[in-house]
Design an enzyme around this catalytic site. Structure first.
Site, PDB file in Angstrom:
ATOM      1  N   ASN A 124       0.957  -1.006   0.122  1.00 42.70           N
ATOM      2  CA  ASN A 124       0.045  -0.236   0.127  1.00 42.70           C
ATOM      3  C   ASN A 124       0.824   1.179   0.108  1.00 42.70           C
ATOM      4  OD1 ASN A 124      -1.951   2.084   0.482  1.00 42.70           O
ATOM      5  ND2 ASN A 124      -2.503   1.424   2.439  1.00 42.70           N
ATOM      6  N   LYS A 160       0.149   4.211  -0.065  1.00 41.27           N
ATOM      7  CA  LYS A 160      -0.550   5.430   0.397  1.00 41.27           C
ATOM      8  C   LYS A 160      -0.479   6.621  -0.506  1.00 41.27           C
ATOM      9  CE  LYS A 160      -0.133   3.159   4.821  1.00 41.27           C
ATOM     10  NZ  LYS A 160       0.019   3.256   6.168  1.00 41.27           N
ATOM     11  N   HIS A 191      -9.541   1.144   5.540  1.00 38.41           N
ATOM     12  CA  HIS A 191      -8.268   1.410   5.989  1.00 38.41           C
ATOM     13  C   HIS A 191      -8.435   2.043   7.325  1.00 38.41           C
ATOM     14  CE1 HIS A 191      -3.827   2.356   6.716  1.00 38.41           C
ATOM     15  NE2 HIS A 191      -3.668   1.216   6.036  1.00 38.41           N
ATOM     16  N   GLU A 193      -6.573   4.701   8.201  1.00 35.15           N
ATOM     17  CA  GLU A 193      -6.611   5.873   7.794  1.00 35.15           C
ATOM     18  C   GLU A 193      -7.855   6.435   7.412  1.00 35.15           C
ATOM     19  OE1 GLU A 193      -2.760   5.481   5.873  1.00 35.15           O
ATOM     20  OE2 GLU A 193      -1.994   4.857   7.716  1.00 35.15           O
ATOM     21  N   GLU A 223      -4.975  -4.881  10.707  1.00 36.57           N
ATOM     22  CA  GLU A 223      -3.945  -3.903  10.963  1.00 36.57           C
ATOM     23  C   GLU A 223      -4.129  -3.094  12.293  1.00 36.57           C
ATOM     24  OE1 GLU A 223      -2.005  -2.706   6.881  1.00 36.57           O
ATOM     25  OE2 GLU A 223      -3.864  -1.517   7.155  1.00 36.57           O
ATOM     26  N   GLY A 279       2.804   2.565  10.797  1.00 34.17           N
ATOM     27  CA  GLY A 279       3.801   3.399  10.675  1.00 34.17           C
ATOM     28  C   GLY A 279       4.680   3.912  11.957  1.00 34.17           C
ATOM     29  N   SER A 319       3.740  -2.064   9.992  1.00 30.91           N
ATOM     30  CA  SER A 319       5.292  -2.161  10.416  1.00 30.91           C
ATOM     31  C   SER A 319       5.750  -3.561   9.909  1.00 30.91           C
ATOM     32  CB  SER A 319       5.541  -1.701  11.871  1.00 30.91           C
ATOM     33  OG  SER A 319       5.279  -0.510  11.831  1.00 30.91           O
TER      34      SER A 319
END
Ligand code: 13P
Length: 258
Positions: A13, A15, A98, A100, A170, A176, A216
């Site tokens: 991904n 992003k 996701h 985010e 996730e 991240g 990560s």
């Protein structure tokens, strides 16, 4: 049924990163050095790079995904991109829900479910993301959150519709941050998520559904994560932007996987 029945899937991904030139260079490097790989490999560039990357992947087994989509086919939805458009751009898959998108852009279990329905209608392979925040984990609410997210997004389908669907676990605290879930934490969450799918659609469908881990993932930790029987792949963010590292993740050491 064992893990060997589920075809591993490694997805990158990207992003909101990179220019068109960066995207082209990255995917050319991946395609050139991919070598022989038995499992599925996907990259999800930003919308603007989909067609460029898709063109460059035409002769490669690496498949193209988008990072999100809208549930309507067309119309007055400024800023949105539909499943029909993604198919037209050459996409094979789409990431949905996701964290985010959920945290920053208002995605909910209900909108993820609508997107899932539209993705399936357009024959896009959906990768539905779930995962708890640190606060939820620390207050022992992980399982409740995962149950709500799985049921919220996956309820209301015919079992046959969901045969291609993929879940990505996730944990938000691992995205991240460099703080990866331990293989045991990932395995535990995957088993739990699979059980929720089984409660909705039976054990047959649940045992066939691939559940990826994301958060990560690196060349250093991918082998131990992939060694877990219920970890069927990885959804990789930052480490998917560097070709050598991502190729190492793609070629994780499968020998330890049972
Ligand atoms: P990182 O691998 O950068 O933690 O991102 C994970 C992720 O969000 C993939 O969708």
């Amino acid at each position: 049924m064992t893990a060997s029945h589920r075809r591993p899937l490694i997805a990158g991904n990207w992003k909101m990163n990179g220019s068109l030139k960066d995207a082209a260079e990255l995917v050319q490097a991946l395609a050139k050095d991919l070598g022989s790989v038995g499992h599925e490999v996907i990259v999800a560039p930003p919308f603007t790079a989909l067609t460029v990357v898709g063109e460059l992947l035409k002769k490669s087994p690496i498949k193209l995904a988008a990072q999100d989509m809208h549930w309507e086919n067309a119309g007055a939805y400024t800023g949105e991109v539909s499943g029909a458009m993604l198919k037209d751009a050459g996409c094979h898959a789409v990431i949905l829900g996701h964290s985010e998108r959920r945290r920053l852009f208002g995605d909910t279990d209900a909108t993820v479910q609508r997107k899932l329905k539209a993705a399936l209608a357009h024959k896009l392979l959906p990768i539905v993301c779930i995962g708890e925040t640190l606060e939820e984990r620390e207050s022992q609410r992980t399982f409740k959150v995962l149950e709500t997210q799985v049921k919220g997004a996956l309820t209301g389908f015919a079992p046959s519709d969901l045969s291609s669907a993929v879940i990505a676990y996730e944990p938000v605290w691992a995205i991240g941050t460099g703080k990866t879930a331990t293989p045991e934490q990932a395995q535990e969450a995957h088993v739990f998520a699979r059980r929720q799918v089984a409660a909705l659609y039976g054990d047959g469908l649940a045992q066939g559904m691939r559940i990826l881990y994301g958060g990560s993932v690196t060349p250093e930790n991918v082998d131990s994560l992939m060694a877990q029987p219920d970890v069927d792949g990885a959804l990789v963010g930052g480490a998917s932007l560097k070709p050598i590292g991502f190729l190492r993740i793609i070629h994780y050491q499968a020998a330890v996987r049972s």
